[in-house]
Each structure stands twice: as C-alpha cells, then as structure tokens.
Design an enzyme around this catalytic site. Structure first.
Site, PDB file in Angstrom:
ATOM      1  NE  ARG A 260      -1.103  12.985   7.166  1.00 25.75           N
ATOM      2  CZ  ARG A 260      -1.826  12.953   8.266  1.00 25.75           C
ATOM      3  NH1 ARG A 260      -2.351  11.821   8.692  1.00 25.75           N
ATOM      4  NH2 ARG A 260      -2.040  14.049   8.960  1.00 25.75           N
TER       5      ARG A 260
ATOM      6  CG  LEU B  11       1.365   1.243   6.447  1.00 24.80           C
ATOM      7  CD1 LEU B  11       1.462   0.069   7.405  1.00 24.80           C
ATOM      8  CD2 LEU B  11       1.019   0.752   5.053  1.00 24.80           C
ATOM      9  CG  ASP B  12      -4.053   5.028   3.174  1.00 26.79           C
ATOM     10  OD1 ASP B  12      -3.601   6.124   3.522  1.00 26.79           O
ATOM     11  OD2 ASP B  12      -4.282   4.733   1.980  1.00 26.79           O
ATOM     12  N   PRO B  13      -5.329   3.931   7.241  1.00 28.24           N
ATOM     13  CG  PRO B  13      -6.803   5.422   8.286  1.00 28.24           C
ATOM     14  CD  PRO B  13      -5.886   5.296   7.099  1.00 28.24           C
TER      15      PRO B  13
END
Length: 364
Positions: free
Chosen positions: A9, A90-92
């Site tokens: 995302r 928040l992206d990984p």
C-alpha cells in the site's frame, strides 16, 4: 533491508475509514493487563480474552519490516482494546509516525489523515525499480549521478500543487481491483495522474554521489515513492526510495512517538501497579486540534448524545459555523455541524472506560 512485500500500500494511503483489525497474528507480543476467562465450563484450555473500552491515540514509532495492519493488531492486543484502526498506511520498509486510534478515537481518524505529513527520505540514484523502493526489481539503470546544484535547481518544480502518477504497487483501486494486485499478476495497471500538494521539499544531505537525503512536507494522497521516481526521471538518472521515515502526521510529531518496546514495558509496569496505560494514550480530542471547540451544558450534551439537535439562541448562541467538536464539563461529547444557532450531532462519543491523558504531550 527487509524482504517483506506483502503490503504494497502507499506510504500515505487514502482509505475509506479506519482499518479495524479483529485478528491478531500469533507472534504478537503478549499483553500484561488482560484477564483470561473460560469460554464454557467443562472445556479445558479454551479461553476467551477479555476486551476493554479503551479510548485514545497511540503514536507508534513503527519499526522497519512491520506492516501497518500488523502494528494495529499488536497495539490492540497490548491494550486489550475492543476497536482499533490507523490513520495512514506506512509501507513495511518505512519507519516512524503511525497514529493508531483505539475505541471512539476511530471516529476521528479522517481528521488526522487529512493533516499535513512530514517525511525524511533517501533517494538512491541510478536505478528505477518497479516498486519505486529498494524492494523492487530494477527496470532502468544509469551511470549518471546528479550534482547537488542540479537537484536544488529542480526542487521548486516539485513544490505546490503538482500532478503525480501513483506507484504501480499502490492501493489505488482500478475497476474494483487494487493496483498492487494487478502489478503482482504481471500486468501494467492504468494509473491516472492526481493533483497532490507538496508544501516543502528540501535537500538535507548528500553522503555520497549515489544517495541524497530529503525532507518533505505534504498533504493527503502524496506518494513519496512516486516523488523519488519522478525526481530521478527529471534528473535523467533514475531513482528510488532507499530509506523512508515519517516524522509527523497532523497533530502528532516525533516527540510524541512511543516504541513497541516502551509500550510493552509500560504494560508490565501497569500490571504491577506501577503505572497506567493511559500514560501512553493521547486524548481522543487531540485529533481535533484544528477545528473549533464548543462548550454546552450537561442537559444539552445529553440531547446531543441521543442524536438530537440543540438550538441555542441569545447570549448562548454559538458564534462559529460549520464543523465543531462539542464538550461538556471538559469532556468530549460529539462532532457536530453548527448553522444559525442549531447544533446537529454527526458523531457522538461515549468515553466510558480507559481514556488517554496528556502524559506524553510535554513539549507540544
């Protein structure tokens, strides 16, 4: 660098509302406070975890390698809360400010998501990748490297209202399907440019010819990965995000963040009677800092909480119009619309249970 790519995302995803998580991964940390009770007599070792009314905001310093959804599930479990959601994915690969709403704070998530966001990020020049970050496959490469002067001269063109095409691996829906699902299937999602607002974009440092650090302040819907990609294209060398940290979201900043380790330690201290989980929670109303407050009597508050409109005339008539948050005796009652003295409730709050307090707001 983490190899997790399950959650592609956007860094600043636009959602339809708070992402309420009911399941908890088995590896989530065990909370200290909850008390286990048996589901049914006579069935040994079958337990149902007690859940509580908890209301407030946890400003998590999300670590690299963890998805936002998993982070919400961990916080929900630590607090044994009935409801939880976050205000902007928040992206990984990204770390930093992830505001997590518990209980009735989930009703205020849109106000935080609409707030300005601040990012520190590093662009790696010479490679454009299909995910626009370090996890992706290299699709274009170049031996050219930009100078600091060339980068600085380019930045004004990326400030203000600009058009931006979201990354292929993003949560944008195309005919009901997420762009990242289409991209994973080997197809090219048809993504249209969108207008986003970038208030500030500055060069912070250049530790070597291959990397440049930036700081950006931007509005809802801005993709930092797309910004890095477009900077690389404009400079003729390609680029992608190599590191990303979110420093602020709406009213929440770096000084308000708490790590998972700190939260776990606080849970253990609270279980031993040496502290309170409320110390890690900001009040629900913190999310509403940018809208006017309106105080009413307890009688009017009771009407609003039943979903009934209140008409105030004369000296008591409100001088504001539009969206307000209503309080009675200092307690949050409702989100409402005011027009010509009439207060119409849109969201009502019932904050019985554990509430956040301003214990972590020093320096705000």
């Amino acid at each position: 660098m983490s190899s997790i790519i399950a959650d592609r995302r956007p860094v600043d995803a636009v959602s339809d509302g708070p992402k309420v998580v009911d399941g908890v991964p088995p590896s989530a940390p065990e909370p200290a406070p909850p008390v286990d009770r048996p589901r049914r007599a006579g069935k040994a070792q079958q337990f149902k975890r007690e859940k509580y009314d908890v209301h407030g905001w946890v400003v998590l310093d999300k670590p690299i390698g963890m998805t936002s959804t998993y982070a919400v599930s961990v916080i929900k479990r630590l607090f044994a809360a009935k409801r939880a959601g976050h205000a902007g994915t928040l992206d990984p690969l990204a770390s930093g400010c992830l505001p997590i709403a518990l209980g009735d704070a989930t009703k205020t998530v849109p106000f935080v998501m609409d707030g300005r966001k601040t990012y520190h990020f590093t662009v790696r020049w010479g490679e454009e990748r299909d995910t626009d970050d370090a996890e992706g496959r290299v699709v274009e490469s170049s031996d050219a490297r930009p100078t600091s002067d060339a980068i600085t001269a380019l930045l004004p063109g990326f400030i203000g209202a600009i058009e931006q095409v979201p990354p292929r691996f993003s949560a944008i829906k195309i005919e009901g399907e997420r762009a990242y699902d289409i991209a994973r299937d080997g197809e090219e999602p048809e993504l249209k440019p969108r207008v986003v607002n970038i208030d500030r974009l500055t060069l912070v440092d250049m530790p070597d010819p291959h990397h440049t650090g930036f700081e950006a302040e931007c509005g809802k819907g801005t993709y930092v990965r797309a910004l890095a990609r477009d900077l690389g294209r404009a400079l003729g060398c390609g680029g992608h995000v190599a590191a990303l940290r979110r420093m602020a979201v709406g009213p929440f900043a770096e000084r308000n963040m708490i790590s998972l380790e700190e939260l776990e330690a606080l849970c253990h201290r609270a279980a031993a009677g040496e502290g309170s989980l409320a110390d890690a929670l900001f009040p629900v109303a913190t999310a509403l800092d940018d809208i006017p407050a309106l105080a009413v009597s307890r009688a009017d508050a009771a009407r609003l909480q039943r979903g009934q409109a209140v008409l105030m005339r004369g000296r008591d008539a409100p001088v504001v119009r539009g969206t307000v948050y209503v309080t009675a005796s200092g307690s949050l009652v409702a989100l409402a619309e005011v027009d010509r003295g009439e207060i119409v409730p849109k969201r009502v709050f019932n904050l019985a249970g554990l509430q956040g307090r301003a214990g972590r707001q020093e320096g705000r």
